[in-house]
Design an enzyme around this catalytic site. Sequence first.
Site, PDB file in Angstrom:
ATOM      1  CB  CYS A 392      -0.984  -0.040   1.163  1.00 21.47           C
ATOM      2  SG  CYS A 392      -2.421   0.990   0.859  1.00 21.47           S
ATOM      3  CG  HIS A 518      -3.582  -3.788   3.030  1.00 19.59           C
ATOM      4  ND1 HIS A 518      -2.573  -3.289   3.817  1.00 19.59           N
ATOM      5  CD2 HIS A 518      -4.197  -2.726   2.472  1.00 19.59           C
ATOM      6  CE1 HIS A 518      -2.597  -1.959   3.764  1.00 19.59           C
ATOM      7  NE2 HIS A 518      -3.572  -1.590   2.949  1.00 19.59           N
ATOM      8  CD  GLU A 520      -1.290  -6.486   5.002  1.00 19.50           C
ATOM      9  OE1 GLU A 520      -0.944  -6.765   3.836  1.00 19.50           O
ATOM     10  OE2 GLU A 520      -1.503  -5.320   5.383  1.00 19.50           O
TER      11      GLU A 520
HETATM   12  N1  GLN Z   1      -2.034   6.675   2.745  1.00 18.97           N
HETATM   13  C1  GLN Z   1      -2.157   5.889   1.549  1.00 18.97           C
HETATM   14  C2  GLN Z   1      -3.554   5.989   0.960  1.00 18.97           C
HETATM   15  O1  GLN Z   1      -4.480   6.378   1.645  1.00 18.97           O
HETATM   16  C3  GLN Z   1      -1.800   4.457   1.804  1.00 18.97           C
HETATM   17  C4  GLN Z   1      -2.798   3.766   2.708  1.00 18.97           C
HETATM   18  C5  GLN Z   1      -2.254   2.501   3.326  1.00 18.97           C
HETATM   19  O2  GLN Z   1      -1.055   2.264   3.347  1.00 18.97           O
HETATM   20  N2  GLN Z   1      -3.137   1.689   3.864  1.00 18.97           N
HETATM   21  O3  GLN Z   1      -3.749   5.693  -0.176  1.00 18.97           O
END
Ligand code: GLN
Length: 543
Positions: A392, A518, A520
């Site tokens: 992310c 994600h 994970e």
């Molecule tokens: N801050 C970034 C976004 O909102 C990444 C979010 C995250 O890592 N979950 O896109």
Amino acid sequence: MQSKTNLEISKPKFIFITGGVMSGLGKGIITSSTAKLLQLSGLKVSCVKIDPYVNYDAGTMNPMAHGEVFVTDDGGECDMDIGNYERFLDIAMTKDHNITTGRVYSDVIKAEREGKYLGQCVQIIPHVTDAIKNQLRKIANEEMLEVMVVECGGTVGDIESLPFLEALRQIELEDGHSNTLFIHVTLAPMIDVVGEQKTKPTQHSVQELRRIGIQPDILTVRCKTPLTMDTIHKISLFASVKEECVISCHDTMSIYKVPEVLENQGMLKSISNKFVLKDDYPKWSNWKAIAKSFCEYSGIVRIAIVGKYVTLQDSYVSIYHALLHAGANIGRQVQITWIDPEEFDNLTKHINYLEEFDGILVPGGFGRRGSDGIINTANFARIKNIPYLGICFGFQLAIIAFARNVCNIEGASSTEFDPSTTDPLVKFMPEQQTVHNMGGTMRLGKHEITIIPNTQASKIYGTHLIYRRHRHRYEFNQEYQQIMEKHGMVFSGYSDNKRRTETLEIPEHKFYFAVQYHGEFNSRPGTPEQAFDAFIKSAVPKS
Ligand code: GLN
């Protein structure tokens, strides 16, 4: 639904797990392990987490205070214990499995406005407690559960948890003793100099529970070393719980060993005494072998996690477990070093330190703090050919690092922390422009991702379609795709008709893979998420 049933009657049974003495005793693991034993005995079981805080969900909470926000398939931003339930039971939970005071009150107030309580004075008992009971029964019935294990967050005695405990007490009254069971989790501390297990905190905590009308059936007592017979006898006497129902929950090498620890002391038998299970023994299948793989290793892999919230490791609990799953899968212990990216904000600092690691992982994050350090980290991993997995934020900042250092787009940035950047490589998603509320409004939950053939992603996943969970507001700006590709970056996964970029890779690198989603949250003991698996395999040091 499971064809074979282990219980005589179809009405769902409830196990309520309460906590005493203090927080952080591993109630979530005991809940998951109890549910696992019941699942292994052939029952259809699931878990629910009650969080007595007033937030509607965990989405707006600080991960450094409350731990990770676990995202469910249906886009719920949940308490991290939901992740434990998924990892132990291998069932995808829904957001309904996380009940908060905020959600309950919001439902009750909505119903009041709709006129559902016309003429009545709306009160905690019965209206709020009814709403709690209805929610629990609704899930149990809809999912046709034979047993529902409900974990009540917080510690008995907290003001916030009172309406919930009262609701659980009422379920026992309504459904009867043979359909409900209370497990209380406490602590038997050992005072070093004396070397004796102390029972007083458990005694007091059980008294507190009884004061509100709940008598526990089973006590699971956290302790460093197994409870002695003396301790068990004393607790049994003072808490009025049979000796065989005082269960020692001593430290284990892996959380996945806890079901065995409980079962070795007859946990299912004790449950069966109330519920009359036909099979009160678990059919372990491969669970014991999986648990063992987390205790015996033939080597280590050293991974640096460079993340914004490392001061509380629970902020990244699913990442931590996904790495351990991948390591155990190949007989390696993953040794994790947690590093705050601010240490590398300024390159005069010791970024070379990262060379000591076999792999570098950058997890999710929000906001400007530490972003320079992460960009430097992503760049360092690329230059030094150190395996890199970006998740992310770790995906978005790997893009910026590559744009700045390889494509010479010096001003490359994200509008998240540089709104007026001339080169917004990462930008606010168009759908987010009209969003004003912060709670529950990110791009959340499970989305379909198309994997491009003949890429590293296609090797990792071995399929052209995957489903992964998301939690973000920003995304790669595809206007820069061509220039990035010209310089050697490959974008190998897309979603929403190619409108969104989901994965990146650098083919000539040992392992440089980053994802917008994600993975994970999908990792399980015995079946690590594929990107984590590939990352750890690539990081294994050559002997
Ligand atoms: N801050 C970034 C976004 O909102 C990444 C979010 C995250 O890592 N979950 O896109």
